[in-house]
Design a protein around this motif. Structure first.
Motif, mmCIF file in Angstrom:
data_model
loop_
_atom_site.group_PDB
_atom_site.id
_atom_site.type_symbol
_atom_site.label_atom_id
_atom_site.label_comp_id
_atom_site.label_asym_id
_atom_site.label_seq_id
_atom_site.Cartn_x
_atom_site.Cartn_y
_atom_site.Cartn_z
ATOM 1 N N SER A 76 5.044 0.512 -9.100
ATOM 2 C CA SER A 76 5.145 0.866 -7.651
ATOM 3 C C SER A 76 3.596 0.192 -7.036
ATOM 4 O O SER A 76 3.811 -0.118 -6.167
ATOM 5 N N GLU A 77 2.803 0.642 -7.219
ATOM 6 C CA GLU A 77 1.724 0.247 -6.238
ATOM 7 C C GLU A 77 0.099 0.833 -7.492
ATOM 8 O O GLU A 77 0.127 1.315 -8.507
ATOM 9 N N THR A 79 -4.180 1.102 -6.573
ATOM 10 C CA THR A 79 -5.391 0.798 -5.716
ATOM 11 C C THR A 79 -6.297 0.793 -5.649
ATOM 12 O O THR A 79 -6.878 1.145 -7.203
ATOM 13 N N TYR A 86 -11.683 -1.730 -0.112
ATOM 14 C CA TYR A 86 -10.386 -1.301 -0.819
ATOM 15 C C TYR A 86 -9.069 -2.532 -1.051
ATOM 16 O O TYR A 86 -8.428 -3.586 -0.019
ATOM 17 N N ALA A 88 -5.306 -2.517 -1.794
ATOM 18 C CA ALA A 88 -4.152 -1.879 -2.560
ATOM 19 C C ALA A 88 -2.823 -2.577 -2.732
ATOM 20 O O ALA A 88 -2.511 -3.721 -1.357
ATOM 21 N N TYR A 90 1.023 -2.410 -3.129
ATOM 22 C CA TYR A 90 2.855 -2.941 -3.713
ATOM 23 C C TYR A 90 3.245 -3.330 -3.888
ATOM 24 O O TYR A 90 3.625 -4.333 -3.540
ATOM 25 N N ILE A 108 -7.346 6.281 2.536
ATOM 26 C CA ILE A 108 -6.306 5.434 1.732
ATOM 27 C C ILE A 108 -4.863 6.349 1.646
ATOM 28 O O ILE A 108 -3.415 5.336 1.426
ATOM 29 N N ALA A 109 -5.080 7.113 1.941
ATOM 30 C CA ALA A 109 -4.426 8.419 1.873
ATOM 31 C C ALA A 109 -2.850 7.945 3.479
ATOM 32 O O ALA A 109 -1.956 7.546 2.823
ATOM 33 N N HIS A 112 -1.424 4.858 1.935
ATOM 34 C CA HIS A 112 -0.056 5.334 1.466
ATOM 35 C C HIS A 112 0.713 6.078 2.213
ATOM 36 O O HIS A 112 1.939 5.374 2.083
ATOM 37 N N ARG A 116 3.962 2.702 2.000
ATOM 38 C CA ARG A 116 5.303 2.994 1.059
ATOM 39 C C ARG A 116 6.805 2.610 1.980
ATOM 40 O O ARG A 116 8.426 1.671 1.571
#
Length: 135
Positions: A76-77, A79, A86, A88, A90, A108-109, A112, A116
């Motif tokens: 799925s992903e 990080t 970073y 990340a 996906y 980062i939150a 996401h 998504r």
């Protein structure tokens, strides 16, 4: 510069640019095949987009293997956090990846939360030919 009506990737480019503008700290986005080949990019990073595509594929491969070994399902992903930022990655369907490069100030939150739904939209927009991995 091509007009939006003649650029077949206009919508995809818009999604990448929007992600970069909506999330503070995003330095760039790359769409790559799971084989590591660059498909499209929108980046302000000094890193070479072809290198980012290859790194995304490597991260995908390791993560996919971990998921299989642990019985946790499909990729799925993932990080990766370094002292200066970073990466990340996906899943965009089964054959493509969205790699997002972020600086050390990236939330980062928030990334996401924003990324998504972007991957879901990209998955419905992109048609990838599995024979030659081209859009």
């Amino acid at each position: 510069m091509q007009a939006a009506s003649t650029d077949p990737y206009h919508t995809v480019r818009g999604e990448l640019a929007a992600l970069r503008h909506q999330v503070t700290g995003v330095r760039g986005c790359v769409i790559a095949g799971v084989d590591g080949l660059l498909i499209l990019h929108d980046t302000m990073s000094s890193a070479e987009p072809h290198d980012i595509a290859a790194l995304a594929a490597g991260a995908h491969g390791i993560s996919r293997t971990c998921g299989a070994a642990l019985g946790q399902g499909t990729f799925s992903e993932v990080t990766i956090r370094n002292s200066g930022g970073y990466l990340a990655v996906y899943a965009v369907g089964d054959l493509a990846l969205l790699a997002v490069i972020g600086d050390s100030g990236l939330n980062i939150a928030r990334l996401h939360l924003e990324a998504r739904p972007v991957t879901a939209r990209l998955s419905s927009i992109l048609t990838i030919n599995a024979v030659d991995n081209r859009l």
